[in-house]
Design an enzyme around this catalytic site. Structure first.
Site, mmCIF file in Angstrom:
data_model
loop_
_atom_site.group_PDB
_atom_site.id
_atom_site.type_symbol
_atom_site.label_atom_id
_atom_site.label_comp_id
_atom_site.label_asym_id
_atom_site.label_seq_id
_atom_site.Cartn_x
_atom_site.Cartn_y
_atom_site.Cartn_z
ATOM 1 N N THR A 48 24.757 13.340 4.320
ATOM 2 C CA THR A 48 25.280 13.067 3.209
ATOM 3 C C THR A 48 26.736 12.045 3.613
ATOM 4 O O THR A 48 26.861 11.786 5.236
ATOM 5 C CB THR A 48 26.035 14.873 3.105
ATOM 6 N N THR A 49 27.028 11.936 2.541
ATOM 7 C CA THR A 49 28.753 11.028 3.171
ATOM 8 C C THR A 49 28.948 11.102 2.065
ATOM 9 O O THR A 49 29.311 10.909 1.254
ATOM 10 C CB THR A 49 28.580 9.100 3.651
#
Lengths: 265, 225
Positions: A48-49
């Site tokens: 994820t970001t």
């Protein structure tokens, strides 16, 4: 339906997660007994970001759309930013299953409180509630299912927006400018650090968010960049005096194209 | 021979309890629910702006009550809990007004026959669908009726209902329906207190429930006349 006389000063009165713990303990995720770490045995989805940054009059929260299981891209259009209530949003990173569950319970928690008490929790109260829920996940975190959310909201009474970062143990850290988390969080933070200007306009803040996600996807294999072939773009949301709303895909696409143009030079 | 000095026939017992509950309910002012073109309108005569008689239960479901405040508040909270847990365990669309109304009917019926005293409350559970409206009316003894178009509950319900039936036409606009409700509640006189007004508006997003501010109510009433 529960109708035994409740204690008039029931401390868990308006809390949905306390209600689940008490009445439906099996409905909530909990650590597997007698297992040290699960992630070595079971492949699970993560990567994820997500980020948030404040601007003059509100806060932008955005996230990429990729989910990975090991080195496999398991999903390309995953949602990592969720509406928590009309004035706040929560973004998730870490193990996808428990993280999405956390976002769902948290949103229900806020609505439950609002309905029972006849008004919403304060922004600080919402952030604390989320911290306790992350803390409740500690057992799962120790087994490898770490969940780290990011919380952002706007206070309609004071007109201020705030970002809250968390750690896996439930630590809560308020951030006035910007924050990011997830596997590409460091790269996004570097990008925001270079570009962030306090009191920026909303338009500038949206561009900064998209550029930071681009930079994260550029460096981190578990963060997805814009997928021009499939037409999948980062999820970008705004919370300001008008409340929470999500940007249309076309609007994000137009901004992404500008970023690509700039970078091609 | 064994003496039975305290024998009371079941008929007498139920009648006493019903009288007791009815007396409690009759002390309060009425609440009206009217179906209008976009959903359901609730109007209550309520001097307090924070101790409410109408409130949100779930996305499409609202609750209105008359009678003893602490009793219907307990029922309201129990309803929100049941709805939120059910929506969390299954899906949001699986929470229905019918199942909630049944739960209330069961709870009130049990308390009426088995409890130490009956609840002195009368409830409305309303749900808006895509094109229709469900209005469930639940009495202190657990009896439940499915109302058509409009209903008034509370102390003066019989007279308010009679006045509403003269005015009501299906598919009216919000301001018109609000005007009827005020006329029905006031019986031609000026209303003493403020009106608590809320709607289930199917034009809204996920949560259909919305309260109208005092200013919005005044404005709507002026535009409607």
């Amino acid at each position: 339906m529960r109708l035994e006389r409740p204690s008039a000063f029931d401390l868990d009165g308006p809390s949905f997660s306390a209600l689940l713990r008490r009445d439906r303990p099996a409905a909530q995720p909990r650590p597997a007994p007698g297992v040290a770490r699960v992630d070595e045995v079971v492949d699970h989805v993560e990567g994820t970001t997500v980020l948030a940054l404040t601007y003059d009059g509100g806060v932008v929260m955005a996230g990429d759309r990729r989910a990975t299981a090991g080195n496999v891209i398991s999903k390309r259009d995953m949602r990592k930013v969720f509406e928590a209530d009309a004035w706040s949003a929560v973004a998730i990173s870490g193990a996808a299953g428990p993280a999405m569950e956390l976002a769902k319970v948290f949103a229900t928690e806020l609505e439950h409180y609002e309905k029972i008490e006849g008004g919403p929790l304060s922004l600080d109260g919402k952030a604390n509630m989320l911290a306790r829920m992350v803390m409740g996940n500690l057992g799962m975190a120790l087994q490898g299912f770490v969940v780290v959310p990011l919380f952002a909201g706007y206070d309609p009474h004071t007109g201020r927006s705030r970002i809250y970062e968390y750690d896996a143990a439930g630590g809560r850290y308020e951030e006035r400018r910007f924050a990011s988390t997830g596997s590409g969080g460091r790269d996004a933070r570097g990008s925001l650090k270079a570009r962030y200007t306090p009191g920026a306009e909303r338009e500038t803040a949206l561009d900064m968010a998209i550029e930071a996600l681009w930079d994260a996807a550029d460096e981190d294999s578990a963060t997805g960049g814009p997928d021009l072939v499939r037409g999948i773009y980062p999820l970008v949301t705004v919370i300001d005096a008008g409340g929470y709303r999500e940007m249309e895909d076309e609007a994000v696409a137009a901004r992404v194209e500008r970023v690509i143009e700039q970078r091609q030079r | 021979m064994v003496a039975m000095p305290y024998y009371v026939s079941p008929e007498q017992l139920m009648k006493d309890r019903a009288d007791y509950a009815r007396k409690g309910i009759a002390r309060g002012r009425s609440v009206i629910a009217v179906a209008y073109d976009a959903g359901v309108l609730f109007v209550a005569e309520n001097p307090s702006s924070s101790l409410r008689k109408v409130s949100e239960i779930y996305d499409r479901i609202a609750f209105a009550a008359v009678g003893k405040y602490n009793e219907f508040e307990q029922l309201r909270v129990a309803g929100i809990r049941v709805a939120d847990v059910r929506g969390y365990q299954y899906a949001r669309e699986d929470v229905t007004g019918r199942s909630l109304a049944n739960a209330y009917a069961t709870a009130l019926g049990t308390a009426f026959t088995e409890g130490s005293k009956p609840y002195e409350v009368e409830l409305l559970v309303a749900e808006v669908g895509d094109s229709d409206v469900d209005l469930f009316h639940i009495l202190y003894d657990g009896s439940i009726t499915d109302e058509e178009g409009f209903v008034a509950i509370g102390g003066d319900a019989e007279r308010v209902n009679a006045r509403l039936s003269e005015l009501h036409q299906p598919g009216s606009q919000l301001a018109t329906a609000l005007g009827w409700a005020r006329t029905a509640l006031s019986d031609g006189d000026e209303l003493a207190g403020r009106l608590e007004v809320a709607v289930l508006d199917r034009g809204r997003g996920r949560r259909k429930f919305r309260r109208l501010s005092d200013e919005a109510v005044t404005e709507a009433l002026e535009s409607g006349t």
